[in-house]
Design a protein around this motif. Structure first.
Motif, PDB file in Angstrom:
ATOM      1  N   TYR A   9       0.613  -1.410  -0.016  1.00  0.00           N
ATOM      2  CA  TYR A   9      -0.053   0.108  -0.031  1.00  0.00           C
ATOM      3  C   TYR A   9       0.839   1.208  -0.095  1.00  0.00           C
ATOM      4  N   ALA A  10       1.947   1.288   0.794  1.00  0.00           N
ATOM      5  CA  ALA A  10       2.873   2.534   0.787  1.00  0.00           C
ATOM      6  C   ALA A  10       3.572   2.688  -0.580  1.00  0.00           C
ATOM      7  N   ILE A  11       3.914   1.543  -1.403  1.00  0.00           N
ATOM      8  CA  ILE A  11       4.612   1.694  -2.567  1.00  0.00           C
ATOM      9  C   ILE A  11       3.494   2.366  -3.430  1.00  0.00           C
ATOM     10  N   ALA A  12       2.406   2.002  -3.472  1.00  0.00           N
ATOM     11  CA  ALA A  12       1.053   2.266  -4.321  1.00  0.00           C
ATOM     12  C   ALA A  12       1.033   3.728  -4.146  1.00  0.00           C
ATOM     13  N   THR A  13       0.789   4.240  -2.981  1.00  0.00           N
ATOM     14  CA  THR A  13       0.833   5.573  -2.456  1.00  0.00           C
ATOM     15  C   THR A  13       1.617   6.565  -2.797  1.00  0.00           C
ATOM     16  N   TRP A  14       2.953   6.123  -2.751  1.00  0.00           N
ATOM     17  CA  TRP A  14       4.234   6.890  -3.514  1.00  0.00           C
ATOM     18  C   TRP A  14       4.013   6.733  -4.884  1.00  0.00           C
TER      19      TRP A  14
ATOM     20  N   GLY B 141       7.493  16.138  -4.719  1.00  0.00           N
ATOM     21  CA  GLY B 141       8.954  15.835  -4.872  1.00  0.00           C
ATOM     22  C   GLY B 141       9.529  14.738  -4.149  1.00  0.00           C
ATOM     23  N   SER B 142      10.419  14.819  -3.255  1.00  0.00           N
ATOM     24  CA  SER B 142      10.942  13.838  -2.511  1.00  0.00           C
ATOM     25  C   SER B 142      10.221  13.615  -0.961  1.00  0.00           C
ATOM     26  N   ASP B 143       9.267  14.727  -0.908  1.00  0.00           N
ATOM     27  CA  ASP B 143       8.627  14.648   0.249  1.00  0.00           C
ATOM     28  C   ASP B 143       7.480  13.603   0.101  1.00  0.00           C
ATOM     29  N   SER B 144       7.329  12.960  -0.918  1.00  0.00           N
ATOM     30  CA  SER B 144       6.379  11.949  -1.162  1.00  0.00           C
ATOM     31  C   SER B 144       6.862  10.689  -0.448  1.00  0.00           C
ATOM     32  N   TYR B 145       8.201  10.410  -0.139  1.00  0.00           N
ATOM     33  CA  TYR B 145       8.668   9.322   0.690  1.00  0.00           C
ATOM     34  C   TYR B 145       8.039   9.460   2.089  1.00  0.00           C
ATOM     35  N   PHE B 146       8.352  10.561   2.473  1.00  0.00           N
ATOM     36  CA  PHE B 146       7.691  10.882   3.987  1.00  0.00           C
ATOM     37  C   PHE B 146       6.240  10.601   4.099  1.00  0.00           C
ATOM     38  N   VAL B 147       5.414  11.161   3.155  1.00  0.00           N
ATOM     39  CA  VAL B 147       3.939  11.094   3.075  1.00  0.00           C
ATOM     40  C   VAL B 147       3.817   9.383   2.941  1.00  0.00           C
ATOM     41  N   ALA B 148       4.345   8.956   2.168  1.00  0.00           N
ATOM     42  CA  ALA B 148       3.992   7.404   2.116  1.00  0.00           C
ATOM     43  C   ALA B 148       4.608   6.534   3.305  1.00  0.00           C
TER      44      ALA B 148
END
Length: 555
Positions: free
Chosen positions: A469-474, A484-491
């Motif tokens: 689910y986290a990979i799909a969210t990212w 940008g790179s904040d997508s890792y933090f949100v995921a």
């Protein structure tokens, strides 16, 4: 402790048509002639009387459908004293607060009066941060909020689909998830290593030697996981069957999916006024002048009772949290037990409601006692772990830690199935603990090991689902947003939220496994079969030979 269910709900008996509990324990042969009666036998020994008492007592164990008396009332009264004291002093703190606490920065020392006085022209800017926070909200914050809200909404259907899949395709899910237990950590390990090597800022902050050490360490951990699977491969099939039985039992009682989150929500609502009281408690005091190096300043001095109130409120909150966890286990156990001791062609009515009524009624003192024990064990264990990390050393300290750990392990051992048994029978905590131990001992069942690998497998499957689910969210965030790179933090936060929900689901399923285990032990003790599919699985659990002989069977 006997069941008041009607006669049509009688299960299959392993001993024929009549239950062993219906057979007379003592019989007196009639004297048909006038010959003198035979001499009286010697009085029974203590062991014989104890065995006869145990036999007449334990053969009657079943779900108690009748009215239940209140148990462990002193602990319920003590818990209510804590709660009422917390709320009483909290209300006093609200009405007794000092309004000058929020204007502390406006007070200055006046040398003429040798006291602190309010400077009228000085404006306080303590509330400006709220406006600044909301006015400077960024797209990252909006995406984070929406992602967490969507994850929370989707968590319930994900859990339901997870449960349905576990019931119908347990074997396929388990065997399909096993490779991911290894592949996902390896993927993240290699991906992190490559990404950090290509990034100049990360490579400067984290030298190559340390990156290689972390890479090797993660691979070693994966090797340990592989070894665990290989060593326990012969138990995988049994674990699959146990998970399937527990999933079926939980599907038959879907009301728990709504009751348990509601209880957690009630705990949050119950916490809200206590948090407010703690906030207002700080404003109980006065502004005083303090001298430091010849300079005077105005500081806040709390009233003497405020630290004591903080300790009382925090203890009450921790005890309440532990008691709520035990209450949820009680409700799960009572609901599943009613399903277990019901015929296949009928369904229990209002089982969850009756379990709630028992949990917050006659057995509330038992739940408070169990929660108190769990709370004390956790606190003492944290203190012991903190002392182990400190500078305390020596033989006396080591011996003390060993004794404390042995005591805590004994309490955990005692408490493992006690609350499950109390939910079934309605007995007090101490009697439930003793009867549970004797029940498992008579039937050569272990009170420590049910099939702990099932819990680890479920937690691993939850990790795999949340990681996917986290990979799909990212991927979605990278495609539709410019964070940008904040997508890792949100995921990562979305993964954390979903895995917490799934681990809570695993905790519920784990308690279902324990409850079915106790019900199976009761069936085995009575020589009856209420749920044939359960017996077909649980009969393959390992037998404990460490209990010695049983006082009933003599084994």
């Amino acid at each position: 402790m006997g069941s008041s269910s009607d006669e049509n709900d009688k299960p299959i008996s392993l001993y024929g048509t009549s239950s062993p509990s219906q057979q007379p324990l003592l019989s007196k042969p009639p004297h048909l002639d006038d010959s003198p009666p035979p001499p009286l036998p010697p009085p029974p020994s203590y062991y014989d009387r104890r065995r006869e008492s145990d036999a007449s007592q334990y053969l009657q164990i079943s779900y108690n459908y009748g009215p239940r008396p209140f148990k462990d009332l002193p602990f319920l009264i003590l818990f209510l004293v804590f709660v009422l004291s917390t709320f009483g002093f909290g209300i006093f703190a609200v009405f007794h607060r000092n309004a000058n606490y929020s204007n502390l920065s406006s007070f200055v020392y006046d040398s003429n009066s040798t006291s602190c006085v309010e400077h009228k022209n000085q404006l306080s800017s303590s509330s400006n941060w709220v406006f600044f926070f909301f006015s400077s909200s960024s797209p990252v914050l909006k995406d984070l909020i929406w992602t967490l809200v969507i994850t929370l909404v989707l968590s319930l259907p994900i859990c339901l689909l997870f449960l349905l899949a576990l019931k119908r395709y347990t074997k396929h899910i388990v065997y399909a998830s096993l490779p991911f237990f290894i592949l996902i950590p390896i993927f993240f390990n290699v991906y992190w290593f490559v990404a950090c090597t290509l990034s100049s800022s990360c490579s400067d902050a984290f030298p190559l030697v340390y990156r290689i050490l972390v890479l090797i360490f993660v691979f070693l951990v994966n090797g340990v996981i592989v070894w665990i699977f290989v060593a326990n491969w012969h138990r995988i099939e049994l674990t699959v069957s146990i998970i399937g039985v527990a999933s079926n039992a939980l599907l038959k009682n879907l009301g728990l999916f709504f009751v348990l989150p509601f209880l957690s929500l009630c705990l949050i609502v119950y916490y809200a006024p206590i948090v407010v009281f703690l906030v207002f408690a700080r404003s109980n005091g006065k502004i005083v002048a303090r001298e430091s190096s010849g300079e005077y300043s105005c500081d806040w001095k709390e009233d003497g009772w405020v630290p004591a109130y903080y300790a009382l409120a925090i203890l009450t909150m921790l005890w309440s949290a532990a008691a709520m966890v035990e209450a949820q286990v009680f409700v799960i156990s009572g609901t599943i037990a009613q399903w277990y001791f019901t015929k296949e062609d009928s369904a229990p009515r209002r089982s969850t409601r009756s379990s709630l009524r028992h949990a917050f009624g006659p057995s509330s003192g038992t739940i408070c006692l169990s929660g108190l024990l769990i709370f004390v064990v956790r606190v003492v264990r944290s203190i012991v772990d903190t002392a182990r990390q400190g500078d305390i050393s020596g033989f006396v300290s080591l011996a003390l830690r060993c004794c404390v750990n042995a005591l805590l392990s004994a309490i955990d051992f005692l408490n493992k199935f006690t609350i499950n048994f109390a939910a079934i029978t309605g007995e007090a905590y101490c009697l439930s603990a003793r009867m549970t131990f004797e029940l498992l001992k008579r039937n050569l069942l272990s009170a420590v090991f049910v099939e702990t690998i099932s819990t680890r497998l479920l937690a691993g499957i939850a990790f795999v689902v949340s990681a996917i689910y986290a990979i799909a969210t990212w991927a979605i965030l990278k495609g539709v947003s410019d964070v940008g790179s904040d997508s890792y933090f949100v995921a990562a936060l979305a993964w954390l939220l979903l895995i917490l929900v799934l681990w809570y689901f695993v905790h519920v399923l784990d308690n279902v496994v324990d409850t079915v285990y106790v019900c199976y032990a009761i069936d085995r003790d009575r020589g009856e079969v209420y749920k044939q599919e359960v017996h077909e699985v649980y009969v393959y659990l390992p037998i404990s030979r460490n209990h010695g002989s049983s006082p009933i069977t003599g084994v």
